[in-house]
Design a protein around this motif. Sequence first.
Motif, short mmCIF file in Angstrom:
data_model
loop_
_atom_site.label_atom_id
_atom_site.label_comp_id
_atom_site.label_asym_id
_atom_site.label_seq_id
_atom_site.Cartn_x
_atom_site.Cartn_y
_atom_site.Cartn_z
N ALA A 182 0.81 -1.22 0.00
CA ALA A 182 0.00 0.00 0.00
C ALA A 182 0.85 1.27 0.00
O ALA A 182 0.38 2.32 -0.42
CB ALA A 182 -0.94 0.01 1.21
N HIS A 183 2.08 1.17 0.42
CA HIS A 183 2.97 2.33 0.51
C HIS A 183 3.87 2.39 -0.71
O HIS A 183 4.74 1.56 -0.88
CB HIS A 183 3.80 2.28 1.78
N GLY A 184 3.64 3.35 -1.58
CA GLY A 184 4.50 3.55 -2.73
C GLY A 184 4.12 2.76 -3.97
O GLY A 184 4.88 2.69 -4.91
N THR A 185 2.94 2.15 -3.97
CA THR A 185 2.48 1.40 -5.12
C THR A 185 1.12 1.94 -5.53
O THR A 185 0.29 2.22 -4.66
CB THR A 185 2.35 -0.10 -4.79
N ALA A 186 0.89 2.09 -6.80
CA ALA A 186 -0.40 2.58 -7.28
C ALA A 186 -1.51 1.63 -6.83
O ALA A 186 -1.36 0.41 -6.96
CB ALA A 186 -0.40 2.69 -8.80
N ILE A 231 10.24 -5.59 -6.93
CA ILE A 231 11.31 -5.24 -7.86
C ILE A 231 10.93 -5.70 -9.27
O ILE A 231 11.10 -4.96 -10.25
CB ILE A 231 12.66 -5.85 -7.43
N ASP A 232 10.43 -6.93 -9.39
CA ASP A 232 9.99 -7.42 -10.69
C ASP A 232 8.90 -6.52 -11.27
O ASP A 232 8.89 -6.23 -12.47
CB ASP A 232 9.44 -8.85 -10.59
N HIS A 233 8.01 -6.06 -10.44
CA HIS A 233 6.93 -5.16 -10.86
C HIS A 233 7.51 -3.84 -11.38
O HIS A 233 7.08 -3.33 -12.41
CB HIS A 233 5.98 -4.91 -9.68
N LEU A 234 8.50 -3.30 -10.66
CA LEU A 234 9.14 -2.06 -11.11
C LEU A 234 9.79 -2.24 -12.47
O LEU A 234 9.68 -1.38 -13.34
CB LEU A 234 10.19 -1.59 -10.10
N ARG A 235 10.48 -3.35 -12.65
CA ARG A 235 11.11 -3.62 -13.94
C ARG A 235 10.08 -3.65 -15.06
O ARG A 235 10.31 -3.13 -16.15
CB ARG A 235 11.84 -4.96 -13.91
N ALA A 236 8.97 -4.31 -14.79
CA ALA A 236 7.96 -4.49 -15.83
C ALA A 236 7.21 -3.21 -16.16
O ALA A 236 6.75 -3.03 -17.28
CB ALA A 236 6.96 -5.56 -15.40
N HIS A 237 7.10 -2.29 -15.20
CA HIS A 237 6.26 -1.12 -15.39
C HIS A 237 7.01 0.20 -15.38
O HIS A 237 6.39 1.25 -15.44
CB HIS A 237 5.19 -1.06 -14.30
N ALA A 238 8.32 0.17 -15.31
CA ALA A 238 9.06 1.41 -15.10
C ALA A 238 9.58 2.01 -16.40
O ALA A 238 10.29 1.37 -17.15
CB ALA A 238 10.21 1.19 -14.15
N CYS A 242 12.15 0.28 -1.22
CA CYS A 242 11.10 -0.59 -0.70
C CYS A 242 9.81 0.21 -0.66
O CYS A 242 9.83 1.42 -0.43
CB CYS A 242 11.48 -1.04 0.70
N PRO A 243 8.64 -0.43 -0.83
CA PRO A 243 7.40 0.32 -0.76
C PRO A 243 7.19 0.99 0.59
O PRO A 243 6.51 1.99 0.69
CB PRO A 243 6.32 -0.73 -0.99
N ARG A 244 7.80 0.47 1.65
CA ARG A 244 7.63 1.06 2.97
C ARG A 244 8.58 2.23 3.22
O ARG A 244 8.49 2.89 4.23
CB ARG A 244 7.87 -0.01 4.04
N ASP A 245 9.50 2.47 2.34
CA ASP A 245 10.49 3.51 2.50
C ASP A 245 9.83 4.88 2.37
O ASP A 245 9.09 5.15 1.43
CB ASP A 245 11.57 3.33 1.43
N ALA A 246 10.11 5.77 3.31
CA ALA A 246 9.50 7.10 3.29
C ALA A 246 9.85 7.86 2.02
O ALA A 246 9.01 8.56 1.45
CB ALA A 246 9.95 7.90 4.51
#
Length: 191
Positions: free
Chosen positions: A55-59, A100-107, A116-120
């Motif tokens: 939920a943090h940092g992901t659409a 990470i795989d998601h970022l590669r596929a959509h970035a 990390c999605p939890r990273d501020a």
Amino acid sequence: IPGRSASDTFEEYHPVMIETEANLRPLMAASMNGDAASYRLLLAGCRSWLYDYFAHGTAPSQIDDLVEATLVSIHCKRTSYDLARPFMPWLAAIAHYRWIDHLRAHATACPVAAACPRDADARDAAHGHRIDVTTLLAKLKANQAEAIRLVKLEGLSIAEAARRSSQSETLVKINIYRGIRSLTRFAHATS
């Protein structure tokens, strides 16, 4: 834990994770012994934790896909879990690699500090502070940028990247490590 200093304790920042460890670890042990009901409860508990994790940092429109992909990975990798070790770090590692795989596929662009999605910093990046990947890689030495592009963005193995870049496998690993370290320093300097 990404975004935390070494002096921070696990318990201070993740009391829910500890409670989840106490709940999910016995379910994993029972499910590895063939208990189907425990396995269903395990996946339900993992699903709940994963929704919070992503939920943090992901659409929001992509969270369901990430959760489902991670649950499939948990199912496929469940035999690799060692019952003598904590369950939550194993789950968190699988979730992190799925992300990470998601970022590669959509970035086409990535967050400045997408550790990390939890990273501020990643949450801040989700609100518009983005830098193009090519801009980031241009700040690195050519061998570092090439190693990161081949392995982390294109998804090649270390051996494939070594052949394509005319570097040894060891040098590819070193260049990735040093390049990511440089990018992290750059990201912290700009935030």
